[in-house]
Each structure stands twice: as C-alpha cells, then as structure tokens.
Design a protein around this motif. Structure first.
Motif, PDB file in Angstrom:
ATOM      1  N   PHE A  55      18.651   1.355 -11.019  1.00 54.60           N
ATOM      2  CA  PHE A  55      18.917   1.322 -12.465  1.00 54.60           C
ATOM      3  C   PHE A  55      20.256   0.661 -12.774  1.00 54.60           C
ATOM      4  O   PHE A  55      21.300   1.088 -12.281  1.00 54.60           O
ATOM      5  CB  PHE A  55      18.899   2.737 -13.066  1.00 54.60           C
ATOM      6  N   HIS A 158      23.712  14.569 -13.066  1.00 57.72           N
ATOM      7  CA  HIS A 158      23.131  14.106 -11.796  1.00 57.72           C
ATOM      8  C   HIS A 158      23.798  14.761 -10.586  1.00 57.72           C
ATOM      9  O   HIS A 158      23.365  14.532  -9.455  1.00 57.72           O
ATOM     10  CB  HIS A 158      23.329  12.597 -11.640  1.00 57.72           C
ATOM     11  N   TYR A 199      13.654  14.950 -13.850  1.00 55.23           N
ATOM     12  CA  TYR A 199      13.335  14.292 -12.565  1.00 55.23           C
ATOM     13  C   TYR A 199      14.499  14.529 -11.625  1.00 55.23           C
ATOM     14  O   TYR A 199      15.524  15.118 -12.014  1.00 55.23           O
ATOM     15  CB  TYR A 199      12.984  12.809 -12.749  1.00 55.23           C
ATOM     16  N   GLU A 201      17.061  13.000 -10.408  1.00 56.14           N
ATOM     17  CA  GLU A 201      18.461  12.667 -10.733  1.00 56.14           C
ATOM     18  C   GLU A 201      19.034  13.623 -11.777  1.00 56.14           C
ATOM     19  O   GLU A 201      20.234  13.865 -11.807  1.00 56.14           O
ATOM     20  CB  GLU A 201      18.548  11.230 -11.257  1.00 56.14           C
ATOM     21  N   HIS A 202      18.183  14.126 -12.653  1.00 57.15           N
ATOM     22  CA  HIS A 202      18.657  15.043 -13.701  1.00 57.15           C
ATOM     23  C   HIS A 202      18.565  16.480 -13.192  1.00 57.15           C
ATOM     24  O   HIS A 202      17.639  17.210 -13.515  1.00 57.15           O
ATOM     25  CB  HIS A 202      17.833  14.867 -14.974  1.00 57.15           C
ATOM     26  N   SER A 304      12.868   5.739 -14.834  1.00 54.23           N
ATOM     27  CA  SER A 304      12.896   6.926 -13.966  1.00 54.23           C
ATOM     28  C   SER A 304      11.961   7.974 -14.570  1.00 54.23           C
ATOM     29  O   SER A 304      11.231   8.666 -13.853  1.00 54.23           O
ATOM     30  CB  SER A 304      14.302   7.528 -13.920  1.00 54.23           C
ATOM     31  N   LYS A 305      12.017   8.068 -15.890  1.00 60.27           N
ATOM     32  CA  LYS A 305      11.223   9.062 -16.606  1.00 60.27           C
ATOM     33  C   LYS A 305       9.731   8.885 -16.339  1.00 60.27           C
ATOM     34  O   LYS A 305       8.975   9.851 -16.287  1.00 60.27           O
ATOM     35  CB  LYS A 305      11.496   8.945 -18.120  1.00 60.27           C
ATOM     36  N   ASP A 325       8.767  -4.733 -16.109  1.00 62.17           N
ATOM     37  CA  ASP A 325      10.171  -4.290 -16.152  1.00 62.17           C
ATOM     38  C   ASP A 325      11.084  -5.490 -15.873  1.00 62.17           C
ATOM     39  O   ASP A 325      10.783  -6.331 -15.025  1.00 62.17           O
ATOM     40  CB  ASP A 325      10.431  -3.192 -15.110  1.00 62.17           C
ATOM     41  N   THR A 326      12.200  -5.510 -16.580  1.00 56.73           N
ATOM     42  CA  THR A 326      13.133  -6.646 -16.471  1.00 56.73           C
ATOM     43  C   THR A 326      14.105  -6.523 -15.287  1.00 56.73           C
ATOM     44  O   THR A 326      14.897  -7.424 -15.060  1.00 56.73           O
ATOM     45  CB  THR A 326      13.976  -6.746 -17.760  1.00 56.73           C
ATOM     46  N   LYS A 330      13.254  -3.756  -9.112  1.00 55.23           N
ATOM     47  CA  LYS A 330      12.024  -2.953  -9.243  1.00 55.23           C
ATOM     48  C   LYS A 330      10.776  -3.834  -9.142  1.00 55.23           C
ATOM     49  O   LYS A 330       9.683  -3.340  -8.861  1.00 55.23           O
ATOM     50  CB  LYS A 330      12.009  -2.228 -10.597  1.00 55.23           C
ATOM     51  N   ASN A 362      12.767   5.562 -25.254  1.00 48.28           N
ATOM     52  CA  ASN A 362      14.134   5.737 -25.754  1.00 48.28           C
ATOM     53  C   ASN A 362      14.740   4.417 -26.233  1.00 48.28           C
ATOM     54  O   ASN A 362      15.742   4.407 -26.929  1.00 48.28           O
ATOM     55  CB  ASN A 362      15.014   6.363 -24.666  1.00 48.28           C
ATOM     56  N   HIS A 363      14.135   3.283 -25.857  1.00 47.70           N
ATOM     57  CA  HIS A 363      14.609   1.968 -26.315  1.00 47.70           C
ATOM     58  C   HIS A 363      13.617   1.380 -27.328  1.00 47.70           C
ATOM     59  O   HIS A 363      13.507   0.159 -27.466  1.00 47.70           O
ATOM     60  CB  HIS A 363      14.756   1.004 -25.133  1.00 47.70           C
ATOM     61  N   LYS A 370      11.638  -6.925 -30.267  1.00 45.21           N
ATOM     62  CA  LYS A 370      11.410  -8.181 -29.543  1.00 45.21           C
ATOM     63  C   LYS A 370       9.949  -8.385 -29.142  1.00 45.21           C
ATOM     64  O   LYS A 370       9.617  -9.419 -28.580  1.00 45.21           O
ATOM     65  CB  LYS A 370      12.351  -8.278 -28.337  1.00 45.21           C
TER      66      LYS A 370
HETATM   67  O1  DWN Z   1      20.354   8.956 -16.597  1.00 44.44           O
HETATM   68  C1  DWN Z   1      19.807   7.925 -16.325  1.00 44.44           C
HETATM   69  C2  DWN Z   1      19.506   6.956 -17.383  1.00 44.44           C
HETATM   70  C3  DWN Z   1      20.663   6.666 -18.250  1.00 44.44           C
HETATM   71  O2  DWN Z   1      19.080   5.732 -16.888  1.00 44.44           O
HETATM   72  C4  DWN Z   1      19.449   7.596 -14.931  1.00 44.44           C
HETATM   73  N1  DWN Z   1      19.108   8.804 -14.260  1.00 44.44           N
HETATM   74  C5  DWN Z   1      18.472   6.510 -14.697  1.00 44.44           C
HETATM   75  C6  DWN Z   1      18.050   5.772 -15.929  1.00 44.44           C
HETATM   76  O3  DWN Z   1      16.915   6.398 -16.464  1.00 44.44           O
HETATM   77  P1  DWN Z   1      15.676   5.526 -16.958  1.00 44.44           P
HETATM   78  O4  DWN Z   1      15.256   4.653 -15.843  1.00 44.44           O
HETATM   79  O5  DWN Z   1      14.661   6.448 -17.496  1.00 44.44           O
HETATM   80  O6  DWN Z   1      16.419   4.686 -18.075  1.00 44.44           O
HETATM   81  P2  DWN Z   1      15.922   3.714 -19.174  1.00 44.44           P
HETATM   82  O7  DWN Z   1      17.127   3.123 -19.801  1.00 44.44           O
HETATM   83  O8  DWN Z   1      14.968   4.332 -20.092  1.00 44.44           O
HETATM   84  O9  DWN Z   1      15.168   2.557 -18.354  1.00 44.44           O
HETATM   85  C7  DWN Z   1      14.626   1.489 -19.044  1.00 44.44           C
HETATM   86  C8  DWN Z   1      13.835   0.629 -18.073  1.00 44.44           C
HETATM   87  O10 DWN Z   1      13.057  -0.282 -18.828  1.00 44.44           O
HETATM   88  C9  DWN Z   1      14.721  -0.195 -17.147  1.00 44.44           C
HETATM   89  O11 DWN Z   1      14.103  -0.310 -15.889  1.00 44.44           O
HETATM   90  C10 DWN Z   1      14.774  -1.552 -17.835  1.00 44.44           C
HETATM   91  C11 DWN Z   1      13.448  -1.614 -18.529  1.00 44.44           C
HETATM   92  N2  DWN Z   1      13.489  -2.354 -19.783  1.00 44.44           N
HETATM   93  C12 DWN Z   1      12.620  -3.427 -19.937  1.00 44.44           C
HETATM   94  O12 DWN Z   1      11.846  -3.755 -19.034  1.00 44.44           O
HETATM   95  N3  DWN Z   1      12.675  -4.100 -21.126  1.00 44.44           N
HETATM   96  C13 DWN Z   1      14.330  -1.938 -20.762  1.00 44.44           C
HETATM   97  C14 DWN Z   1      14.394  -2.616 -21.945  1.00 44.44           C
HETATM   98  C15 DWN Z   1      15.300  -2.180 -23.065  1.00 44.44           C
HETATM   99  C16 DWN Z   1      13.527  -3.747 -22.133  1.00 44.44           C
HETATM  100  O13 DWN Z   1      13.523  -4.397 -23.186  1.00 44.44           O
END
Ligand code: DWN
Length: 391
Positions: A55, A158, A199, A201-202, A304-305, A325-326, A330, A362-363, A370
């Motif tokens: 991550f 974590h 999960y 890490e949390h 991760s979720k 995923d970007t 991964k 969450n995003h 986009k």
């Molecule tokens: O606490 C934690 C949080 C902050 O980040 C860590 N334990 C690990 C991680 O958790 P997560 O993997 O659930 O975080 P995200 O931020 O929800 O991961 C988003 C994933 O999606 C990343 O792998 C990137 C990807 N992504 C994408 O492919 N296109 C994200 C965006 C915004 C996108 O436009």
C-alpha cells in the motif's frame, strides 16, 4: 465475532506461492472495562510490513491533499517552537512529511516497510527503516532531540503493543509537545456496518474512550478529537503530557456520544454481527444472481479491506472476473485467499464490466468523478457500505 479463516490482507500473490499462503482466524472482541475493540489472533507484524508492502499512500490524490491539510493544521496549531522537530510514525511514502520538509521543518519518518520508506526518501524525506517502540524513541531522542510533534495516520491501530507505543511517545515527546494521530473510527464502523475495516493490519479500531484509557496510564492526556471524513469515517486524536495542555470540550462530548451510541454495550456488537451477516448474504446473492444472468462483474480497488469482504463472503474468480488497481506491486498477482486476478487500471477501461464492485468505497467521490465514462457506457456500481446497493 469471527470472520473465519483469513489471509494477510495485503499479501497479493502469484500462483507459485499458493502453497505458502498464511492464514489465521479473523475474530474480534471488545473489552468491557477499557472499551478497546480489537482482533484476537494477531499475525506477526513482520508478515505484513516488509520490503514488499503493497500500500502506497500516494495512490489517492485526495489523500495526498488531506495530508497537506493535516500537516498545515499541526503546524498552525502546535509548532510554535523556534526550530521545531516533527516525527512521523509509519510515514509510508512520505505523503504527509513532505509538507513539513517543504517548509524546512526538521523531521524524521519511522517506517518498517523498506520499499515505501525508499519512496519517501526519494521525495526528500529523512527516513529510518524501523518499527516504532520505546527503544527507537530513545535512540531518536539521543540522536536528535525531543519531538515537538509526533504525528501518525492510519498507523497506531496497526501496532499490537499499544503500551510500547505509549511508552515510546512519552519518551520522545517534548514537555509541551503533542502526539496527533488519526485512524478509522469505531463509532463510524458501527454506524455504517463497514466491517471491512477489520483485517490483520487493524489490530484496534479506536474510539475516543478507548484512546483516553490506553494512553492515560502512561501519563498522556487526550486533549482533543476531530472527526474526519477520510477512510469512511476516521477520528483525529490529540494527546499531550499530563497537565501540559488543557483538554478541549470536544473530548468529553465525543466520549458521551460513544456512551449514547452504546459502544460499551455487548448488544451493540451483537447487532453489528447480524448486520455483517446480512450484508454478506445480500452481496453474495446479488453477485451470484448477476453471474447467473451472464453479467460480467469486476472489482474496483484491490484494497486491504476487500480481503476481508472477499474471504468472509467466499467470493472468488467465478464471481468476480478481476479487480482493477493502480498500484504496480499488486498488479498481475491474485487476491489473498480468494485468488481473483488483480489487473492494471487499463484492463478496466479497455473492456468495461457490466458491474463494478466499489471495494475502494472510501474513495468514492474521487473514483466516481473520474469514471463518468463507465457510467455513461451503461456500467453500474455495486456498493456494500452502508447497505448493498446497485447504482
Ligand atoms: O490503514 C490503512 C489504509 C490507510 O490504507 C492500511 N492498513 C492499508 C490501506 O488500506 P486499503 O488498502 O483498504 O486502503 P485504500 O486507500 O482504500 O486502498 C485503495 C486501493 O485502491 C489502492 O490499492 C489503490 C486503489 N485505487 C485505484 O485503483 N484507483 C485507488 C484509487 C483512489 C483509484 O482511483
């Protein structure tokens, strides 16, 4: 509550590694006296945070902007010393510390995962590859000096040995210094039914009450709390040495709200468990029905979720064709435990699925903005927090 057999959330793998895949039981408990909500079986941190951590904070533009705001706020509110020193616990790729570095503020990032730490260093961040504990704190204090601010984001929950974190912070903090961290918030998780915050890490999902209890015994007062919209509902906690700074009314208000929400009552978690089970059944039924109708279903964001969701629901490649995923590390691997291919973003755009499960919910605002073309092409989103719906 048990979510069953679970792999390491970020252990994306290649087929040749299937035989070595590690599993543990993901089960949670809440302490009736100190209010701490945590996972019971805790995999060794070395299995999660290493030279190939998957991550990178900078994958979200909005999170990068959020950390610029966070750093600015810490500087305005607390950095009144002539030549302040800021330490970040778990600095990842340096998205937060770079805001201090740019302003010439002395800083140090402590990060156990060497690959993300290297990325921070590439951005000009002074970084040490290490776990944070009282020994690291003593070394920093001896080499540098006490910290005016110790900051962290999505990191303190974590670290299994919370007492060691508290000892380290007490050791490193200047007398008027502040310890500021933000994390997914228990109140938000219970309210939204967002069980995917749980999960490996949390280790903890914190509340104002549990943070107050955990740090008080190490001479640290919770002096402020500030709700954040990030990661589906987080809380920023501000702590200071006992008696050094006055607590703001927001702390007592948050603790009272948590009592009212029932965070200390077993029934709250029984209701949460039923809600998780209903959410799981609804998601599985929906996806299996769509697949039976011949629809293509993909995932968006190998978070991760999503490891918790996929393994708890028992969804595999027969249900979800791939997840886009970007993050390069991964890509062209498969998801932990469920072995769904993770493909670069281009795979999503080249051949839109009929339905996309929004694992990175969450995003949502950033992603939906986009992906207007996906919706315009007839693509539908499957969301599962707070309820399973198709939009
Ligand atoms: O606490 C934690 C949080 C902050 O980040 C860590 N334990 C690990 C991680 O958790 P997560 O993997 O659930 O975080 P995200 O931020 O929800 O991961 C988003 C994933 O999606 C990343 O792998 C990137 C990807 N992504 C994408 O492919 N296109 C994200 C965006 C915004 C996108 O436009």
């Amino acid at each position: 509550m048990s979510f069953g057999r679970m792999p390491i959330a970020n252990a994306f793998l290649k087929p040749c590694q299937f035989g070595d895949e590690y599993f543990y039981e993901l089960a949670t408990a809440s302490c009736g006296s100190c209010g701490t909500f945590q996972i019971i079986d805790q995999p060794d941190p070395g299995k999660m945070f290493h030279e190939a951590y998957a991550f990178f904070t900078r994958t979200s533009k909005r999170m990068v902007a959020h950390f610029a705001d966070y750093a600015g706020w810490v500087q305005r509110e607390f950095l009144d010393a002539a030549d302040p020193f800021v330490v970040e616990i778990g600095c990842n790729d340096g998205a937060m510390l770079e805001n201090f570095a740019k302003r010439g503020i002395r800083h140090l990032g402590i990060e156990p995962s060497a690959n993300v730490a290297a990325e921070a260093a590439r951005h000009g961040i002074r970084t040490t590859v290490s776990f944070f504990n009282s020994q690291t704190a003593r070394q920093i204090r001896a080499h540098d000096e006490p910290a005016d601010a110790i900051v962290a984001a999505n990191v303190i929950c974590h670290i299994p040995d919370l007492n060691e974190v508290a000892r380290g912070v007490s050791e490193l903090l200047a007398d008027r210094g502040v310890f500021v961290f933000e994390e997914p918030y228990l109140g938000a998780m219970i309210e939204k039914g967002s069980y995917d915050q749980i999960y490996d890490e949390h280790v903890f999902i914190f509340s104002a009450g549990s943070v107050q209890n955990a740090f008080r015994r190490h001479g640290l007062d919770l002096i402020d709390v500030l709700p954040q919209a990030t990661h589906g509902g987080s809380m920023r906690y501000v702590l200071a040495k006992q008696g050094a700074r006055d607590a703001r009314p927001a702390v007592a208000e948050a603790v009272a709200r948590e009592v009212q929400q029932g965070l200390g009552r077993p029934e709250t978690y029984e209701t949460f468990r039923s809600r998780c089970e209903s959410s799981r059944d609804a998601l599985v039924d929906l996806i299996r029905k769509l697949r039976a109708e011949g629809r293509r279903v993909a995932g968006y964001g190998a978070t991760s979720k999503s490891t918790t969701v996929l393994n708890y629901c028992g969804l595999g490649p027969q249900d979800i064709e791939f997840i886009s995923d970007t993050t390069p590390v991964k890509q062209n691997k498969v998801t932990p435990g469920t072995h769904i291919p993770v493909l670069p973003y281009e795979a999503f755009v080249e051949r839109y699925p009929d339905y996309a499960v929004l694992f990175a919910w969450n995003h949502e605002a950033e992603i939906l903005a986009k992906e207007e073309k996906f919706a315009a092409a007839g693509g539908r989103w499957i969301k599962f927090v707070p309820e399973v719906i198709v939009t």
